[in-house]
Design an enzyme around this catalytic site. Structure first.
Site, PDB file in Angstrom:
ATOM      1  N   GLY A 224       0.781  -1.239   0.000  1.00 36.60           N
ATOM      2  CA  GLY A 224       0.000   0.000   0.000  1.00 36.60           C
ATOM      3  C   GLY A 224       0.808   1.282   0.000  1.00 36.60           C
ATOM      4  CB  SER A 225       4.320   2.195  -0.739  1.00 30.02           C
ATOM      5  OG  SER A 225       4.506   1.819  -2.074  1.00 30.02           O
TER       6      SER A 225
ATOM      7  NE  ARG B 160      -9.118 -11.847  -7.311  1.00 28.21           N
ATOM      8  CZ  ARG B 160      -8.860 -13.138  -7.515  1.00 28.21           C
ATOM      9  NH1 ARG B 160      -7.723 -13.664  -7.129  1.00 28.21           N
ATOM     10  NH2 ARG B 160      -9.744 -13.896  -8.125  1.00 28.21           N
TER      11      ARG B 160
ATOM     12  CG  ASN C 164      -3.627  -0.196 -12.371  1.00 26.36           C
ATOM     13  OD1 ASN C 164      -3.464  -0.352 -11.159  1.00 26.36           O
ATOM     14  ND2 ASN C 164      -3.006  -0.943 -13.264  1.00 26.36           N
TER      15      ASN C 164
ATOM     16  CG  HIS D 158       1.763  -1.589 -15.389  1.00 32.69           C
ATOM     17  ND1 HIS D 158       1.412  -2.829 -14.891  1.00 32.69           N
ATOM     18  CD2 HIS D 158       2.738  -1.811 -16.308  1.00 32.69           C
ATOM     19  CE1 HIS D 158       2.141  -3.765 -15.491  1.00 32.69           C
ATOM     20  NE2 HIS D 158       2.948  -3.170 -16.353  1.00 32.69           N
TER      21      HIS D 158
ATOM     22  CB  SER E   6       2.116   3.901 -17.352  1.00 32.08           C
ATOM     23  OG  SER E   6       3.280   3.667 -18.113  1.00 32.08           O
TER      24      SER E   6
ATOM     25  CG  ASP F 299      -1.377  -4.050 -16.779  1.00 31.46           C
ATOM     26  OD1 ASP F 299      -1.973  -3.474 -15.846  1.00 31.46           O
ATOM     27  OD2 ASP F 299      -0.667  -5.059 -16.614  1.00 31.46           O
TER      28      ASP F 299
ATOM     29  CB  ALA G 129       9.308   7.247 -10.564  1.00 34.29           C
TER      30      ALA G 129
HETATM   31  C1  GRF Z   1       3.418  -0.942  -7.568  1.00 33.33           C
HETATM   32  O1  GRF Z   1       4.659  -1.192  -8.160  1.00 33.33           O
HETATM   33  C2  GRF Z   1       2.381  -0.697  -8.631  1.00 33.33           C
HETATM   34  O2  GRF Z   1       2.900  -0.090  -9.777  1.00 33.33           O
HETATM   35  C3  GRF Z   1       1.919  -2.081  -8.963  1.00 33.33           C
HETATM   36  O3  GRF Z   1       1.920  -2.785  -7.746  1.00 33.33           O
HETATM   37  C4  GRF Z   1       2.867  -2.175  -6.859  1.00 33.33           C
HETATM   38  C5  GRF Z   1       2.103  -1.827  -5.622  1.00 33.33           C
HETATM   39  O4  GRF Z   1       2.944  -1.361  -4.596  1.00 33.33           O
HETATM   40  N1  GRF Z   1       0.625  -2.045  -9.620  1.00 33.33           N
HETATM   41  P1  GRF Z   1       2.314  -0.689  -3.298  1.00 33.33           P
HETATM   42  O5  GRF Z   1       1.356  -1.725  -2.694  1.00 33.33           O
HETATM   43  O6  GRF Z   1       1.604   0.554  -3.717  1.00 33.33           O
HETATM   44  O7  GRF Z   1       3.450  -0.417  -2.363  1.00 33.33           O
END
Ligand code: GRF
Length: 205
Positions: A14-15, A93, A109, A111, A138, A147, A175
Site C-alpha cells: 500500500g505504499s 485482482r 491504475n 503500472h 504509467s 494494463d 517515481a
Molecule cells: C506498484 O509497483 C504498482 O505499480 C503495482 O503494484 C505495486 C504496488 O505497490 N501495480 P504498493 O502496494 O503501492 O506499495
C-alpha cells in the site's frame, strides 16, 4: 472546495495508497481518500489507513461465488461510501468488463513500466533481461484489456549499469509515489477525461 470522494483498492503493502492519502491532505488537492478496500485481510496498508481514520473495507474474493458477485459487492460498498473515483494501487485482482464499464472514466491504475511496454507481472526482470536503458511507470484509465487502457501520465527512470530487479523496483516505486498523486489530481479536477476511449486534456485549470 468540495473534494472528489476517492477510494483506493489495494492487496498488499500500500505504499502508493499512502502517497495518495498524504497528497490528498493538501488544501488545494482535489481528492479526499474516503475508503481503502483490500481483497486481502492482512494487507499491510489496511492497518495504516484505519490508523489514519480512513474507512477500511475488506472483501475477500474467496467469499463470493464468482467474480461478478465479488465486484458487484465492491461497487455497492463504494457507492455506499459516496465514492466517485477509484484508484487501483497494487490491487491484484483482474476486474471484469461489467465493473470496468460501471466505473468507466472514473477508474485508474498505476503500472510499473512505460506502457504499452511490459504489461503484466515481473516488469523489472523483463526490462533487465531485454537490456533496456530506460523504464518507468504509467498511470492509465482502466479498460477491460489488462494494463491496456489509455495512458494519463508517465515518469521515466534510467536503468543504470549494475541495477538489479530490486534496485530498479525501488527507483520506479519512488517515481510512482510522485506520479500517481499528480495523475489522480488531474482526473479528479477534470483536467483530464476519458472520451471515446482516449485521454483528453480539457484545459480546465
Ligand atoms: C506498484 O509497483 C504498482 O505499480 C503495482 O503494484 C505495486 C504496488 O505497490 N501495480 P504498493 O502496494 O503501492 O506499495
Amino acid at each position: 472546495m468540495s473534494k472528489v470522494r476517492t477510494a483506493v483498492l489495494i492487496s498488499g503493502r500500500g505504499s502508493n495508497m499512502m502517497a495518495l492519502v498524504e497528497a490528498s491532505r493538501a488544501k488545494d488537492n482535489p481528492t479526499e481518500i474516503v475508503a481503502v478496500l483490500s481483497n486481502k485481510p492482512d494487507a499491510a496498508g489496511l492497518a495504516w489507513a484505519a490508523d489514519k481514520g480512513i474507512r477500511s473495507i475488506v472483501l475477500s474474493h474467496r467469499d463470493f461465488k464468482d467474480r461478478a458477485a465479488f465486484e458487484n459487492e465492491i461497487s455497492r460498498r463504494l457507492a455506499g461510501a459516496g465514492v466517485e473515483l477509484i484508484a487501483l494501487a497494487g490491487f491484484l485482482r483482474v476486474l471484469g468488463p461489467e465493473f470496468v464499464t460501471t466505473w468507466e472514466g472514473r477508474l485508474i491504475n498505476i503500472h510499473p513500466s512505460l506502457l504499452p511496454a511490459y504489461k503484466g507481472l515481473d516488469t523489472h526482470e523483463r526490462v533487465l533481461a531485454a537490456g533496456d536503458r530506460e523504464t518507468g511507470c504509467s498511470v492509465h484509465f482502466v479498460t477491460p484489456e489488462l494494463d491496456g487502457g489509455p495512458v494519463i501520465a508517465q515518469a521515466r527512470v534510467p536503468v543504470l549499469p549494475g541495477y538489479t530487479a530490486d534496485t530498479l523496483a525501488a527507483r520506479v516505486l519512488a517515481a510512482e509515489h510522485r506520479l500517481y498523486p499528480e495523475a489522480l489530481a488531474k482526473v479528479a479536477s477534470g483536467r483530464v477525461v476519458l472520451r471515446d476511449g482516449r485521454v483528453v486534456e480539457t484545459g480546465t485549470p
